[in-house]
Design a protein around this motif. Structure first.
Motif, PDB file in Angstrom:
ATOM      1  N   SER A   2       0.827  -1.199   0.000  1.00 31.98           N
ATOM      2  CA  SER A   2       0.000   0.000   0.000  1.00 31.98           C
ATOM      3  C   SER A   2       0.862   1.250   0.000  1.00 31.98           C
ATOM      4  N   SER A   3       0.248   2.391  -0.337  1.00 29.18           N
ATOM      5  CA  SER A   3       0.990   3.650  -0.335  1.00 29.18           C
ATOM      6  C   SER A   3       1.471   4.005   1.061  1.00 29.18           C
ATOM      7  N   ILE A   4       0.703   3.644   2.085  1.00 26.76           N
ATOM      8  CA  ILE A   4       1.137   3.919   3.455  1.00 26.76           C
ATOM      9  C   ILE A   4       2.337   3.048   3.817  1.00 26.76           C
ATOM     10  N   ASP A   5       2.296   1.777   3.445  1.00 25.07           N
ATOM     11  CA  ASP A   5       3.440   0.906   3.719  1.00 25.07           C
ATOM     12  C   ASP A   5       4.701   1.431   3.037  1.00 25.07           C
ATOM     13  N   GLU A   6       4.554   1.858   1.787  1.00 30.67           N
ATOM     14  CA  GLU A   6       5.696   2.385   1.051  1.00 30.67           C
ATOM     15  C   GLU A   6       6.205   3.667   1.703  1.00 30.67           C
ATOM     16  N   SER A   7       5.286   4.519   2.111  1.00 26.61           N
ATOM     17  CA  SER A   7       5.659   5.754   2.799  1.00 26.61           C
ATOM     18  C   SER A   7       6.397   5.462   4.096  1.00 26.61           C
ATOM     19  N   PRO A 108      -1.804   9.521   2.128  1.00 29.61           N
ATOM     20  CA  PRO A 108      -1.479   8.407   1.237  1.00 29.61           C
ATOM     21  C   PRO A 108      -1.290   8.815  -0.223  1.00 29.61           C
ATOM     22  N   ASP A 109      -1.936   9.878  -0.657  1.00 28.47           N
ATOM     23  CA  ASP A 109      -1.819  10.322  -2.047  1.00 28.47           C
ATOM     24  C   ASP A 109      -0.858  11.497  -2.211  1.00 28.47           C
ATOM     25  N   SER A 110      -0.140  11.848  -1.150  1.00 28.62           N
ATOM     26  CA  SER A 110       0.688  13.058  -1.195  1.00 28.62           C
ATOM     27  C   SER A 110       2.003  12.862  -1.948  1.00 28.62           C
ATOM     28  N   GLY A 111       2.448  11.622  -2.055  1.00 28.94           N
ATOM     29  CA  GLY A 111       3.743  11.362  -2.664  1.00 28.94           C
ATOM     30  C   GLY A 111       4.913  11.588  -1.730  1.00 28.94           C
ATOM     31  N   LEU A 112       4.628  11.932  -0.483  1.00 29.34           N
ATOM     32  CA  LEU A 112       5.669  12.194   0.501  1.00 29.34           C
ATOM     33  C   LEU A 112       5.648  11.123   1.592  1.00 29.34           C
ATOM     34  N   ALA A 113       6.807  10.824   2.133  1.00 29.42           N
ATOM     35  CA  ALA A 113       6.880   9.999   3.334  1.00 29.42           C
ATOM     36  C   ALA A 113       6.467  10.878   4.506  1.00 29.42           C
ATOM     37  N   TRP A 114       5.474  10.442   5.272  1.00 34.94           N
ATOM     38  CA  TRP A 114       4.895  11.287   6.320  1.00 34.94           C
ATOM     39  C   TRP A 114       5.217  10.736   7.700  1.00 34.94           C
ATOM     40  N   LEU A 115       5.678  11.642   8.578  1.00 34.72           N
ATOM     41  CA  LEU A 115       5.910  11.327   9.983  1.00 34.72           C
ATOM     42  C   LEU A 115       4.895  12.116  10.803  1.00 34.72           C
ATOM     43  N   PRO A 116       3.775  11.498  11.176  1.00 36.96           N
ATOM     44  CA  PRO A 116       2.753  12.206  11.949  1.00 36.96           C
ATOM     45  C   PRO A 116       3.113  12.277  13.419  1.00 36.96           C
ATOM     46  N   GLY A 117       2.629  13.309  14.080  1.00 36.15           N
ATOM     47  CA  GLY A 117       2.919  13.492  15.492  1.00 36.15           C
ATOM     48  C   GLY A 117       1.909  12.825  16.395  1.00 36.15           C
ATOM     49  N   ALA A 118       2.404  12.344  17.533  1.00 35.61           N
ATOM     50  CA  ALA A 118       1.551  11.750  18.555  1.00 35.61           C
ATOM     51  C   ALA A 118       2.111  12.119  19.917  1.00 35.61           C
ATOM     52  N   ALA A 119       1.220  12.511  20.829  1.00 36.07           N
ATOM     53  CA  ALA A 119       1.649  12.906  22.172  1.00 36.07           C
ATOM     54  C   ALA A 119       1.161  11.952  23.251  1.00 36.07           C
TER      55      ALA A 119
END
Length: 215
Positions: A2-7, A108-119
């Motif tokens: 998936s795109s998320i796995d690839e990211s 998922p459609d951004s084309g960028l690897a995303w690091l989301p924040g969590a607190a």
């Protein structure tokens, strides 16, 4: 895949480049390239340029085009359109202080690897349900520091965190000693006074010290 796995594979590779990701607030475009070159020369190739100034995207564009060996991304991503602007500027990854429903939908459609924040553990669990296993722990020192991440690692051992917020040379090792922390983010490696003075040797030295934190 998936795109998320690839990211997530891509962001994992970025976080593995060095123990510290410099977090930069660039006010003067002319400083972007020499600053990034000093950081890369010191052993910190993954560079986060925060979207907090009018020249941030142009700084990303310049670094992406002119600094060999740099993996440049954007930070302080808050809106889906930030993904589009960052990708157009040449960024390869994006970092957010948190994770809104709009960002989760757009990533998922951004084309960028995303690091989301969590607190919190709840936020981390919610992102894990969407397939995210690499997260930003922010603002780290204000929400329990290395002790909190150690505790989160018990019930959530599959997740990995880049801890950011209040971290410097004096406490970075506390985080890097944890199995669930591949790297930390920080601004201490690029003091604004040194950058304005063009003291690239000082910044390269600070980068070398940071790069040696896990070695």
């Amino acid at each position: 895949m998936s795109s998320i796995d690839e990211s997530q594979q891509r962001i994992g590779a970025v976080l593995a480049l060095a123990p510290v990701v410099p977090v930069l607030v660039i006010d003067e475009l002319a400083l972007a390239v020499p600053l990034a070159r000093a950081l890369v020369a010191g052993g910190l190739p993954a560079i986060e340029v925060t979207l907090r100034t009018p020249v941030a995207l142009e700084a990303v564009r310049a670094i992406a085009a002119e600094v060999e060996g740099a993996a440049v991304g954007v930070g302080s991503v808050r809106r889906p359109q930030d993904f589009d602007a960052a990708r157009a500027a040449g960024a390869t990854f994006a970092v957010s202080p948190g994770a809104s429903p709009a960002l989760i939908a757009a990533a998922p459609d951004s084309g960028l690897a995303w690091l989301p924040g969590a607190a919190t553990a709840s936020e981390a669990m919610a992102l894990a349900e969407h397939g995210y296993r690499y997260l930003k722990f922010f603002p780290a020192e204000s929400i329990g520091g290395a002790g909190a991440l150690r505790s989160i690692g018990g019930p959530l051992p599959e997740l990995r965190f880049c801890a950011t917020g209040g971290i410097g040379l004096g406490n970075a090792r506390d985080y890097l000693a944890l199995a669930n922390v591949p790297c930390v983010g920080g601004s201490w490696v690029a003091p604004s006074a040194a950058a304005r003075a063009g003291d690239w040797a000082q910044i390269e030295t600070l980068a070398r010290e940071a790069a040696a934190l896990r070695g």
